[in-house]
Structure formats: structure tokens, C-alpha cells
Design a protein around this motif. Sequence first.
Motif, mmCIF file in Angstrom:
data_model
loop_
_atom_site.group_PDB
_atom_site.id
_atom_site.type_symbol
_atom_site.label_atom_id
_atom_site.label_comp_id
_atom_site.label_asym_id
_atom_site.label_seq_id
_atom_site.Cartn_x
_atom_site.Cartn_y
_atom_site.Cartn_z
ATOM 1 N N UNK A 216 0.843 -1.205 0.000
ATOM 2 C CA UNK A 216 0.000 0.000 0.000
ATOM 3 C C UNK A 216 0.875 1.251 0.000
ATOM 4 N N UNK A 217 1.916 1.220 0.803
ATOM 5 C CA UNK A 217 2.834 2.352 0.878
ATOM 6 C C UNK A 217 3.555 2.557 -0.466
ATOM 7 N N UNK A 218 3.944 1.458 -1.104
ATOM 8 C CA UNK A 218 4.623 1.552 -2.401
ATOM 9 C C UNK A 218 3.709 2.207 -3.436
ATOM 10 N N UNK A 219 2.432 1.875 -3.371
ATOM 11 C CA UNK A 219 1.496 2.470 -4.332
ATOM 12 C C UNK A 219 1.311 3.969 -4.063
ATOM 13 N N UNK A 220 1.189 4.306 -2.787
ATOM 14 C CA UNK A 220 1.032 5.717 -2.422
ATOM 15 C C UNK A 220 2.235 6.528 -2.916
ATOM 16 N N UNK A 221 3.412 5.987 -2.693
ATOM 17 C CA UNK A 221 4.642 6.671 -3.146
ATOM 18 C C UNK A 221 4.659 6.836 -4.653
ATOM 19 N N UNK A 222 4.316 5.773 -5.365
ATOM 20 C CA UNK A 222 4.331 5.816 -6.826
ATOM 21 C C UNK A 222 3.360 6.867 -7.357
ATOM 22 N N UNK A 223 2.166 6.920 -6.743
ATOM 23 C CA UNK A 223 1.174 7.903 -7.174
ATOM 24 C C UNK A 223 1.685 9.320 -6.923
ATOM 25 N N UNK A 224 2.353 9.514 -5.780
ATOM 26 C CA UNK A 224 2.892 10.841 -5.442
ATOM 27 C C UNK A 224 3.975 11.247 -6.441
#
Lengths: 227, 227
Positions: A216-224
Motif C-alpha cells: 500500500x505504501x509503495x502504491x502511495x509513493x508511486x502515485x505521489x
Amino acid sequence: MTPRLLHLKQNVLEKNDRLANGLRLRFRQAGVLVLNLVSSPGTGKTALLESTLARMRARGLRVAALVGDLATENDARRLARSGAPVRQIVTDGICHLEAEMIETHLAASRWPLAELDFLFIENVGNLVCPSGYDLGEDLRVVLLSVTEGEDKPVKYPSLFNTADVAVLTKIDLAEAVDFDRAAAYANLQAVRPGLRVFETSAKTGQGLEAWLAFLLEARTQRLAETS
Amino acid sequence: MTPRLLHLKQNVLEKNDRLANGLRLRFRQAGVLVLNLVSSPGTGKTALLESTLARMRARGLRVAALVGDLATENDARRLARSGAPVRQIVTDGICHLEAEMIETHLAASRWPLAELDFLFIENVGNLVCPSGYDLGEDLRVVLLSVTEGEDKPVKYPSLFNTADVAVLTKIDLAEAVDFDRAAAYANLQAVRPGLRVFETSAKTGQGLEAWLAFLLEARTQRLAETS
């Protein structure tokens, strides 16, 4: 390998890289985080994926999976039980997935990528063949079970070296097989310094929440990064 | 695979077959029984071999081993502890052994073949790549551990289909992993009807005597055929 064979293989890899870069662009535009799961046969890619898909769906996340195998559609059937859309890629003897297969099967699936949060690609079980083939993924996840022996990273360096994260599977069997945790970590770090490692058991559920939080954190980072 | 790549691969396999036939002739003339051990990484080829070499040497049999790996000489070091002559073949990224490698390393080893009873070849850990490469062996032995999942034979049919005998390893873990013996045997028989199966544990020693008896009997039969 003969020079001619080597040259042809380079052409194949270059074509694959071009297609993979196209896929990566599409995945980023759609906002879907894509994972490429690689490991030896029997390490537990399907079992980890089964648990991951189920837990993600329980949280309302939108997930799908492409599953590669030389033969049989067993894995797709297993994964479909999670309720997530799943598509099997039968490679007919080829020991890895290629970007072109991903492109073809995504087209055939008609999945609207922009409506997915995560796309999991389960590669063919092989510690050698998949190394050179980029599938446009955000993260390459290498799995290693405690039953396989702590030396696998140094014996199959190319695959472990191209991984972004490692998952130690079947951790519930660690004691029964006298798993040498220190040796396993030392070998992983020798081949891929700084590699992040998760310990999981799809059977007992151990470590799955930490693994999920990481995704979930990896996805949040990627979106940012891409917004 | 592109037609050109396929054509080149066929040439490579044809050349390999010619060399393998030459090796087979030499092995038979020397009266040495040659086994090619194939399996997934971590199935326990080296552990089975370690026990087999030690038990054979304790009976006064003359044994040697060639051990293939992508990288590292770990396995040769482990096997050398048995006291048997062992030679590592580092394939530098190639995911299988080839007849030419066997020829080269046998020449370099200077082992007098006629003074050997058994020669074991431990292939690179891979359920796909080794299938097409004959090494001149008398018997191809495929190993499958109870921790890998009962479905591997049907998912990797080409390797299981070319095997002469199967060894189920880590049988001491059968209960801990809920090993489904009936399913494993059904899958093995589906891919290779009539395949002989041994159940072993290098850890507890279970099944090793039956395995040894089979090897001795196979050598006696081969000598009777060729004399």
C-alpha cells in the motif's frame, strides 16, 4: 552460447525492453502498481498471491492477476477463488513471461487498467529464465522458501540481483528445516545489498499484514511521484 | 520464439545429441553407470547425492560426481566431504548442463572412467532448461520435494516426461506440509506413466537403502546388457 545465438537473444531482449517501457508508461498513467513475482517452482507464489488478493479485496482494493505457467490453468483457477479477475498465460514450454505476452493478455482481458489499484504478475517458476525479461513492472518481488536452502541467492545471482524486494515464504517451517536465518540474510545482502526482506507464511498468516502495508505504501509513493 | 532462433536452437540440440551419444558409448565401454539428477533449485539434489556417495563408498563402490551450477563452487565443496572425486561445472548463467561441458570436464578431471562404478551428474537446478539436453546418461532422475507442491509434474511436463525415475525428497516433512501423496503420484503417472518413484529423506535416512539397491541393480542390468 554461439555468437549468432547470443546476437539473436540480444535482439529479443531489446524488443522486450521496448515493449516493457511502453507497458510501464501505460501502468503509470493508469495509476496501477504492478508487481512481477518470481521464484523457483513450488516456493509459494500462488499461495502468497491468494492471501494477498483476498486481503486486498477485503479492504476494498481493486486487484487483478496474470499468471504464467508452462502448462495447465491450475493457478488461475486457484486464484479466481479470491473473486479477483485472473487470467492464465500458458507459455507452452517457454520458461519466462515476456512483455509481449503481457500486452496480448491485457488486451484480451479488456480490464480497464485505470480501475485497478494493483496488478500482480505471477511469472513462470524459474530462478534463471525470467531475470532478463522486464514486464514493465514497478517492483520485482523474488520469493524464497525456507525449505529451499539459504544458498539460493548466491547460486542464482542474476534473478536475486534484479529484484526490488524479497519475500521469505513458508516461515512456519523454519524450525522443522533448521532454517539458518542469518545465512539467508547474509546471502541476500551479498547479492543485492540493501534488499528489503519480508518473512511470511500463507498458511498461518504470519507477516502478511506487514507485506500488505508495504504494498500500500509503495502504491502511495508511486502515485505521489507520478502526479 | 522466432523461426531463426528456433532453427539455431535445433542446431545446438542436434550437436548436443551427437556429443551425448559419443559419451554414452564411452560410458558403456567403461562399465560406469551414469545418472543425471534434475530438479527445481532447493529440492535436495546435493543432499541426496551426499548421502548416496557416502553410502556407496562405505560399500567399497567407486563413485565420482560432476556438479553443475550457474555460480559458486559450494556444492562441490559439500560433496567432496564424502571423499569421492568431485568436480564443479560453473555454467556462468546457462541454466542447464550440455554434453560438451561433460566432455570438457571429464577430460580435465583425468578420471579413468573404467575405474568408476557410478558417475553422478548433478544438473543446474531448473525444471525447464535441462529437459532437451541429453548428457549421455543411463538414467535421468527427477527429484521433487514434498514442500514444492504435488502439481509440479503437470506444470513442468517436459522435464518429468524425460525422466526414467523419480525421487520424492524431504519425505520427513510430508506431514508438516500436508503433502498429498495420492495427488503427487497421480500427477507423476499422468505425465510419465509407469514412472518408478522412491521416497527419501536425506535428513533421516528414510528410503535411502531402497534407492541404493535400485542403483546397484540398474548397474548390474546394464553390465549384463552390454557384455
